[in-house]
Design a protein around this motif. Structure first.
Motif, PDB file in Angstrom:
ATOM      1  N   ASN A  22     -20.866 -18.862 -31.473  1.00 39.45           N
ATOM      2  CA  ASN A  22     -20.893 -17.441 -31.858  1.00 39.45           C
ATOM      3  C   ASN A  22     -21.261 -17.255 -33.327  1.00 39.45           C
ATOM      4  OD1 ASN A  22     -20.210 -16.501 -29.306  1.00 39.45           O
ATOM      5  ND2 ASN A  22     -18.007 -16.684 -29.704  1.00 39.45           N
ATOM      6  N   ASP A  23     -20.769 -18.138 -34.190  1.00 44.86           N
ATOM      7  CA  ASP A  23     -21.098 -18.028 -35.621  1.00 44.86           C
ATOM      8  C   ASP A  23     -22.584 -18.240 -35.840  1.00 44.86           C
ATOM      9  OD1 ASP A  23     -18.437 -17.547 -36.279  1.00 44.86           O
ATOM     10  OD2 ASP A  23     -17.980 -19.683 -36.580  1.00 44.86           O
ATOM     11  N   VAL A  24     -23.156 -19.234 -35.125  1.00 47.12           N
ATOM     12  CA  VAL A  24     -24.593 -19.479 -35.241  1.00 47.12           C
ATOM     13  C   VAL A  24     -25.367 -18.290 -34.716  1.00 47.12           C
ATOM     14  CG1 VAL A  24     -26.506 -20.914 -34.433  1.00 47.12           C
ATOM     15  CG2 VAL A  24     -24.336 -21.979 -35.109  1.00 47.12           C
ATOM     16  N   LEU A  25     -24.920 -17.698 -33.602  1.00 42.56           N
ATOM     17  CA  LEU A  25     -25.604 -16.531 -33.034  1.00 42.56           C
ATOM     18  C   LEU A  25     -25.543 -15.352 -33.983  1.00 42.56           C
ATOM     19  CD1 LEU A  25     -27.054 -15.239 -30.645  1.00 42.56           C
ATOM     20  CD2 LEU A  25     -24.802 -14.679 -29.673  1.00 42.56           C
ATOM     21  N   GLU A  26     -24.385 -15.150 -34.621  1.00 41.78           N
ATOM     22  CA  GLU A  26     -24.264 -14.036 -35.570  1.00 41.78           C
ATOM     23  C   GLU A  26     -25.168 -14.250 -36.778  1.00 41.78           C
ATOM     24  OE1 GLU A  26     -20.878 -11.921 -38.385  1.00 41.78           O
ATOM     25  OE2 GLU A  26     -20.246 -13.080 -36.614  1.00 41.78           O
ATOM     26  N   TYR A  27     -25.214 -15.509 -37.266  1.00 37.11           N
ATOM     27  CA  TYR A  27     -26.073 -15.811 -38.409  1.00 37.11           C
ATOM     28  C   TYR A  27     -27.540 -15.561 -38.076  1.00 37.11           C
ATOM     29  CZ  TYR A  27     -28.690 -18.521 -41.813  1.00 37.11           C
ATOM     30  OH  TYR A  27     -29.597 -18.913 -42.757  1.00 37.11           O
ATOM     31  N   LEU A  28     -27.984 -15.945 -36.893  1.00 34.90           N
ATOM     32  CA  LEU A  28     -29.383 -15.762 -36.515  1.00 34.90           C
ATOM     33  C   LEU A  28     -29.709 -14.304 -36.236  1.00 34.90           C
ATOM     34  CD1 LEU A  28     -29.884 -18.840 -34.140  1.00 34.90           C
ATOM     35  CD2 LEU A  28     -30.680 -18.583 -36.512  1.00 34.90           C
ATOM     36  N   SER A 111     -40.306 -38.452 -37.729  1.00 32.57           N
ATOM     37  CA  SER A 111     -39.183 -38.004 -36.911  1.00 32.57           C
ATOM     38  C   SER A 111     -39.678 -37.432 -35.595  1.00 32.57           C
ATOM     39  CB  SER A 111     -38.364 -36.940 -37.649  1.00 32.57           C
ATOM     40  OG  SER A 111     -37.788 -37.476 -38.822  1.00 32.57           O
ATOM     41  N   ILE A 112     -38.797 -37.521 -34.605  1.00 26.45           N
ATOM     42  CA  ILE A 112     -39.038 -36.929 -33.289  1.00 26.45           C
ATOM     43  C   ILE A 112     -38.243 -35.626 -33.242  1.00 26.45           C
ATOM     44  CG2 ILE A 112     -38.690 -37.211 -30.813  1.00 26.45           C
ATOM     45  CD1 ILE A 112     -39.049 -40.230 -31.258  1.00 26.45           C
ATOM     46  N   ILE A 113     -38.876 -34.554 -32.781  1.00 20.57           N
ATOM     47  CA  ILE A 113     -38.267 -33.234 -32.864  1.00 20.57           C
ATOM     48  C   ILE A 113     -37.636 -32.854 -31.531  1.00 20.57           C
ATOM     49  CG2 ILE A 113     -38.650 -30.816 -33.453  1.00 20.57           C
ATOM     50  CD1 ILE A 113     -41.261 -31.676 -34.798  1.00 20.57           C
ATOM     51  N   LEU A 114     -36.371 -32.385 -31.609  1.00 19.07           N
ATOM     52  CA  LEU A 114     -35.673 -31.796 -30.464  1.00 19.07           C
ATOM     53  C   LEU A 114     -35.323 -30.377 -30.851  1.00 19.07           C
ATOM     54  CD1 LEU A 114     -34.751 -35.005 -30.649  1.00 19.07           C
ATOM     55  CD2 LEU A 114     -33.308 -34.348 -28.716  1.00 19.07           C
ATOM     56  N   ALA A 115     -35.649 -29.434 -29.980  1.00 18.65           N
ATOM     57  CA  ALA A 115     -35.439 -28.035 -30.358  1.00 18.65           C
ATOM     58  C   ALA A 115     -35.011 -27.210 -29.156  1.00 18.65           C
ATOM     59  CB  ALA A 115     -36.710 -27.442 -30.966  1.00 18.65           C
ATOM     60  N   LYS A 116     -34.299 -26.113 -29.452  1.00 16.64           N
ATOM     61  CA  LYS A 116     -33.896 -25.181 -28.407  1.00 16.64           C
ATOM     62  C   LYS A 116     -33.917 -23.776 -28.974  1.00 16.64           C
ATOM     63  CE  LYS A 116     -30.384 -24.068 -24.976  1.00 16.64           C
ATOM     64  NZ  LYS A 116     -29.096 -24.452 -24.362  1.00 16.64           N
ATOM     65  N   ALA A 117     -34.521 -22.825 -28.233  1.00 17.97           N
ATOM     66  CA  ALA A 117     -34.547 -21.430 -28.649  1.00 17.97           C
ATOM     67  C   ALA A 117     -33.200 -20.800 -28.375  1.00 17.97           C
ATOM     68  CB  ALA A 117     -35.649 -20.683 -27.916  1.00 17.97           C
ATOM     69  N   VAL A 118     -32.750 -19.909 -29.316  1.00 23.08           N
ATOM     70  CA  VAL A 118     -31.454 -19.244 -29.171  1.00 23.08           C
ATOM     71  C   VAL A 118     -31.728 -17.765 -28.874  1.00 23.08           C
ATOM     72  CG1 VAL A 118     -29.256 -18.702 -30.273  1.00 23.08           C
ATOM     73  CG2 VAL A 118     -30.443 -20.847 -30.801  1.00 23.08           C
ATOM     74  N   TYR A 119     -30.991 -17.199 -27.899  1.00 26.15           N
ATOM     75  CA  TYR A 119     -31.192 -15.814 -27.479  1.00 26.15           C
ATOM     76  C   TYR A 119     -29.893 -15.045 -27.652  1.00 26.15           C
ATOM     77  CZ  TYR A 119     -35.420 -17.696 -25.329  1.00 26.15           C
ATOM     78  OH  TYR A 119     -36.619 -18.300 -25.114  1.00 26.15           O
ATOM     79  N   ASP A 120     -30.057 -13.708 -28.008  1.00 23.32           N
ATOM     80  CA  ASP A 120     -28.837 -12.888 -28.143  1.00 23.32           C
ATOM     81  C   ASP A 120     -28.405 -12.404 -26.768  1.00 23.32           C
ATOM     82  OD1 ASP A 120     -30.574 -10.903 -27.396  1.00 23.32           O
ATOM     83  OD2 ASP A 120     -30.673  -9.966 -29.379  1.00 23.32           O
ATOM     84  N   PHE A 121     -27.385 -11.536 -26.748  1.00 26.17           N
ATOM     85  CA  PHE A 121     -26.830 -11.083 -25.481  1.00 26.17           C
ATOM     86  C   PHE A 121     -27.798 -10.198 -24.704  1.00 26.17           C
ATOM     87  CE2 PHE A 121     -23.081 -11.861 -28.203  1.00 26.17           C
ATOM     88  CZ  PHE A 121     -22.501 -12.883 -27.467  1.00 26.17           C
ATOM     89  N   ASP A 122     -28.801  -9.657 -25.410  1.00 24.79           N
ATOM     90  CA  ASP A 122     -29.796  -8.825 -24.725  1.00 24.79           C
ATOM     91  C   ASP A 122     -30.981  -9.642 -24.236  1.00 24.79           C
ATOM     92  OD1 ASP A 122     -28.274  -6.565 -25.198  1.00 24.79           O
ATOM     93  OD2 ASP A 122     -29.162  -6.286 -27.214  1.00 24.79           O
TER      94      ASP A 122
END
Length: 522
Positions: A22-28, A111-122
């Motif tokens: 939740n803290d990461v989501l609020e920051y983003l 480096s090898i990149i690992l990534a994931k997109a973050v989405y809000d509640f909408d």
């Protein structure tokens, strides 16, 4: 390749955890958010758990700003980065994606990149969680397999990009995968592992992310596999052989053990033990044989006991009949003595003989026991000799007895008839004095009695006739009776031995089985 899977899964789990925080989501979501300190602390916790081997970034989509455990590469800050490389792939997936390597200029490492997109509640995309995993981290894990198998190992993502190749960075990237087989069919199949026959590669798909590990099957791997299969086959063959031997032993024991028990019991029966029984534990043919054997031995034992009981009854009847036969024989000889004294006019002697005979007769009749002591039998002999001395005044009887033998038990009226025969037939025609010697001793479980007289003796023909021991005439009734009773109470070695020399006398030896006091019917 469990070590690679384990390492990548740890990375993916860490990214998923941060993306859902939740803290990461609020920051983003909020550029003015005050959660940057908390987010930074969480990033360093993850960074520390990976031994500080991979940098972690949280980047906002709105202004390309973010928080990092080191420095966010300028490439990530470019306003166009969201449509580039790993970020474009992350936009196309809801899961963590693995992309090809890139060189970090500041750290001078790939480096090898690992990534994931973050989405809000909408459902709007608000940023990314990115991890830069040093290529050497995977290389260190793979090197153990390379040293062992001397092969080629590749890590590819679902877009068929070679994320890692043990052959070097020149073989990594998009379009660097060259296989004869269609790799898309492998991705579409449900098989998690298998073999690419045309390319001599084996593959293993991840169960938690969209990547696959390819390993070239080298000659070393084949040789090692063949050697392993050979050793395993030998070991399995050895195990199967041992188990087969054990199984065969158990089966043979289950068959042979009852047969051995049955054979042992048969030998017991052969030796006369009809009480032996076989322990029956099975219901098969051998078990039925054992039960039949037990029934047979029980029946034989019952029949033998019945026969023994009948034989014992017959023996007792025969013994009683023989004992009764002795009484009239003894009476006849004594009455014969009284008769001759009466004819000679010896009334006083007749009276004394009658008194002595009455006492002796009462003693015999009143004792109904089957067995008497040697001492009792000698008392009868002494009383009988006293009667006979009325006729043979110069008669002398001498005793030689082993100490303690007078307490031994013998069948009734076994010795008196021998003395009677010695007097009546040995001394009848003898002129002058006559001597009778009676000896008794024990020898190897037997009682030996000897009655010797110095009478007229017998000729060879008379001796052969007497030795036949046929019940003919009063003389031989007594001897035949003693012979039969001696064998009935003892064994075949028991009985009479008769020796005689004409003009010198006769010796009769009687051998009886020694009877223990507990076995005597007294």
């Amino acid at each position: 390749m469990e070590s690679i899977d384990s390492m990548l899964q740890s990375c993916i789990n860490a990214i998923d955890e941060l993306a859902s925080d939740n803290d990461v989501l609020e920051y983003l979501t909020d550029t003015q958010s005050s959660k940057s300190i908390k987010v930074t602390r969480k990033l360093y916790l993850v960074y520390t758990s990976f031994s500080k081997q991979g940098n972690i970034h949280v980047i906002r989509a709105a202004d390309s700003e973010g928080i990092s455990t080191y420095n966010i590469p300028e490439t990530y800050r470019n306003s166009l980065f969201q449509n580039w490389g790993v970020f474009r792939k992350a936009n196309q997936s809801k899961e963590v994606v693995i992309h090809s390597s890139f060189r970090e200029n500041l750290l001078n490492r790939i480096s090898i990149i690992l990534a994931k997109a973050v989405y809000d509640f909408d459902g709007a995309r608000v940023g990314y969680v990115v991890m830069d995993l040093p290529r050497e981290t995977i290389s260190n894990v793979v090197s153990r397999y390379l040293d062992m198998y001397h092969t080629e190992i590749m890590l590819i993502n679902k877009f068929n990009t070679v994320v890692f190749n043990s052959e070097g960075t020149d073989a990594e990237g998009l379009g660097k995968l060259s296989l004869k087989e269609n790799i898309d069919t492998v991705w579409a199949s449900n098989s998690m592992s298998g073999f690419l026959h045309e390319d001599d590669y084996c593959y293993s798909k991840s169960s938690f992310a969209d990547y696959m590990i390819l390993c070239k099957v080298s000659d070393d791997v084949i040789n090692m596999s063949v050697r392993f299969l050979k050793e395993s086959s030998i070991f399995i063959l050895w195990i199967v052989t041992v188990l087969s031997l054990v199984f065969a032993y158990v089966i043979s024991r289950s068959i042979s053990a009852p047969i051995r028990d049955l054979t042992k019991s048969m030998k017991e029966v052969e030796n006369g033990n009809f009480l032996t029984k076989v322990t029956v534990k099975s219901k098969d043919e051998i078990g039925e044989l054992g039960r039949a054997f037990n029934r047979m031995t029980s029946r034989i034992d019952e029949l033998i006991r019945n026969v023994k009981e009948k034989q014992e009854t017959l023996r007792v009847l025969e013994v009683n009949a023989l004992a009764l036969q002795m009484n009239p024989h003894f009476l006849y000889n004594t009455l014969d003595l009284i008769k001759w004294n009466a004819k000679l006019g010896k009334n006083k002697e007749v009276s004394e003989i009658a008194v002595q005979f009455g006492k002796l007769l009462r003693q015999i009749i009143n004792n109904r026991n089957e067995f008497v002591t040697v001492g009792y039998e000698l008392d009868l002999i002494s009383a009988y000799v006293d009667i006979q001395k009325k006729r043979h005044e110069q008669l002398e009887v001498k005793y030689e007895l082993e100490e303690g033998i007078t307490d031994k038990y013998i069948p009734k009226l076994m010795l008196q008839p021998l003395v009677e025969n010695a007097i009546v037939h040995g001394m009848e025609n003898k002129i002058g004095s006559g001597k009778i010697s009676i000896s008794a001793y024990r020898k190897e479980g037997y009682l030996i009695f000897t009655v010797t007289d110095d009478g007229c003796g017998m000729t060879e023909e008379q001796l052969r006739t007497v030795r036949n021991l046929k019940s003919e005439g009063m003389y031989r009734i007594g001897l035949s009776n003693i012979e039969r009773r001696a064998k009935m109470y003892g064994d075949e070695s028991c009985g009479l031995t008769i020796n005689s020399v004409e003009g010198e006398g006769t010796t009769i030896i009687l051998q009886l089985k020694e009877i223990r006091e507990g076995d005597a019917n007294v």
